[in-house]
Scaffold this active site. Structure first.
Site, mmCIF file in Angstrom:
data_model
loop_
_atom_site.group_PDB
_atom_site.id
_atom_site.type_symbol
_atom_site.label_atom_id
_atom_site.label_comp_id
_atom_site.label_asym_id
_atom_site.label_seq_id
_atom_site.Cartn_x
_atom_site.Cartn_y
_atom_site.Cartn_z
ATOM 1 N N GLY A 168 12.482 -4.267 11.980
ATOM 2 C CA GLY A 168 11.231 -3.425 11.509
ATOM 3 C C GLY A 168 10.220 -4.210 10.792
ATOM 4 N N GLN A 169 10.058 -5.356 11.421
ATOM 5 C CA GLN A 169 8.931 -6.427 10.760
ATOM 6 C C GLN A 169 7.323 -6.092 11.402
ATOM 7 O OE1 GLN A 169 9.170 -10.483 11.284
ATOM 8 N NE2 GLN A 169 7.382 -11.137 10.319
ATOM 9 N N HIS A 204 10.045 -7.777 0.553
ATOM 10 C CA HIS A 204 9.755 -6.710 -0.292
ATOM 11 C C HIS A 204 10.733 -6.625 -1.429
ATOM 12 C CE1 HIS A 204 8.080 -4.295 3.233
ATOM 13 N NE2 HIS A 204 8.754 -5.176 4.023
ATOM 14 N N HIS A 243 7.703 -11.974 4.609
ATOM 15 C CA HIS A 243 7.427 -11.534 3.051
ATOM 16 C C HIS A 243 8.634 -10.861 2.703
ATOM 17 C CE1 HIS A 243 6.233 -8.498 6.364
ATOM 18 N NE2 HIS A 243 6.894 -7.817 5.593
ATOM 19 N N ASN A 278 12.282 -8.302 6.431
ATOM 20 C CA ASN A 278 12.347 -7.414 7.829
ATOM 21 C C ASN A 278 12.077 -8.642 8.735
ATOM 22 O OD1 ASN A 278 13.140 -4.922 6.777
ATOM 23 N ND2 ASN A 278 10.816 -4.448 6.542
ATOM 24 N N ILE A 308 0.726 -1.333 -0.042
ATOM 25 C CA ILE A 308 0.185 -0.060 0.012
ATOM 26 C C ILE A 308 0.869 1.135 0.096
ATOM 27 C CG2 ILE A 308 -2.397 -0.561 0.801
ATOM 28 C CD1 ILE A 308 -1.291 0.042 3.613
HETATM 29 P P1 5GP Z 1 7.238 -5.039 7.254
HETATM 30 O O1 5GP Z 1 7.410 -3.891 7.909
HETATM 31 O O2 5GP Z 1 6.460 -5.954 8.142
HETATM 32 O O3 5GP Z 1 8.507 -5.702 6.526
HETATM 33 O O4 5GP Z 1 6.397 -4.710 6.058
HETATM 34 C C1 5GP Z 1 4.943 -4.941 6.018
HETATM 35 C C2 5GP Z 1 4.577 -4.081 4.884
HETATM 36 O O5 5GP Z 1 3.036 -4.375 4.355
HETATM 37 C C3 5GP Z 1 4.418 -2.503 4.801
HETATM 38 O O6 5GP Z 1 5.490 -2.169 3.873
HETATM 39 C C4 5GP Z 1 2.951 -1.979 4.725
HETATM 40 O O7 5GP Z 1 3.028 -0.949 3.741
HETATM 41 C C5 5GP Z 1 2.396 -3.140 3.901
HETATM 42 N N1 5GP Z 1 1.013 -3.252 4.330
HETATM 43 C C6 5GP Z 1 0.447 -3.217 5.632
HETATM 44 N N2 5GP Z 1 -0.905 -3.264 5.442
HETATM 45 C C7 5GP Z 1 -1.185 -3.452 4.266
HETATM 46 C C8 5GP Z 1 -2.476 -3.905 3.438
HETATM 47 O O8 5GP Z 1 -3.680 -4.041 3.870
HETATM 48 N N3 5GP Z 1 -2.267 -4.002 2.060
HETATM 49 C C9 5GP Z 1 -1.117 -3.911 1.449
HETATM 50 N N4 5GP Z 1 -1.190 -4.151 0.093
HETATM 51 N N5 5GP Z 1 -0.016 -3.651 2.173
HETATM 52 C C10 5GP Z 1 -0.018 -3.746 3.436
#
Ligand code: 5GP
Ligand code: ZN
Length: 117
Positions: free
Chosen positions: A97-98, A106, A104, A91, A35
């Site tokens: 920063g997870q 990125h 997942h 992450n 997003i």
């Molecule tokens: P993390 O910080 O866990 O490595 O990454 C989580 C990612 O999920 C973030 O970059 C955040 O923008 C994305 N994200 C969180 N909620 C949603 C959602 O509802 N839809 C989508 N497409 N991405 C999301």
């Protein structure tokens, strides 16, 4: 076999309960748009199986990470990023920063990226 976690946002996206821009899907891995619109291409490469963290993942699940990287490589090529390059980032945990507790990768690209931490 891979029960959806009802409180997991990525499981809900995989199940189609939350809309997403899906770029790739096979039996084990999906790729959809993050997003966050911070870089021209920001995709999330996610296993269908709910695995909370690489830190606690079993060795038996490790081949899935190779399948995630293979999916990332395929989608990056489809998006025209293969020549100029791109970044894959995972992450892990609080210091990593997870924010979402479903592993997942990125996939970031579409412009030169700085290395910041
Ligand atoms: P993390 O910080 O866990 O490595 O990454 C989580 C990612 O999920 C973030 O970059 C955040 O923008 C994305 N994200 C969180 N909620 C949603 C959602 O509802 N839809 C989508 N497409 N991405 C999301
Ligand atoms: Zn999940």
């Amino acid at each position: 076999m891979n029960p959806q976690k009802t409180d997991c946002i990525f499981c809900k996206i995989i199940a189609g309960e939350i809309p997403s821009q899906m770029a790739y899907r096979d039996k084990e891995v999906v790729v959809f748009a993050d997003i966050k619109k911070d870089v021209p291409v920001h995709l999330l490469v996610v296993p269908i199986k709910h695995i909370p963290s690489l830190a606690t993942m079993s060795d038996a699940d490790m081949p899935l990470v190779g399948k995630m990287v293979a999916a990332a490589k395929k989608v990056a090529a489809e998006k025209g990023l293969a020549d100029k390059g791109y970044r894959l980032t995972m992450n892990i945990g609080a210091d990593g920063g997870q924010d979402v507790q479903h592993i997942h990768i990125h996939l970031l690209g579409g412009r030169p990226l700085k290395w910041e931490n």
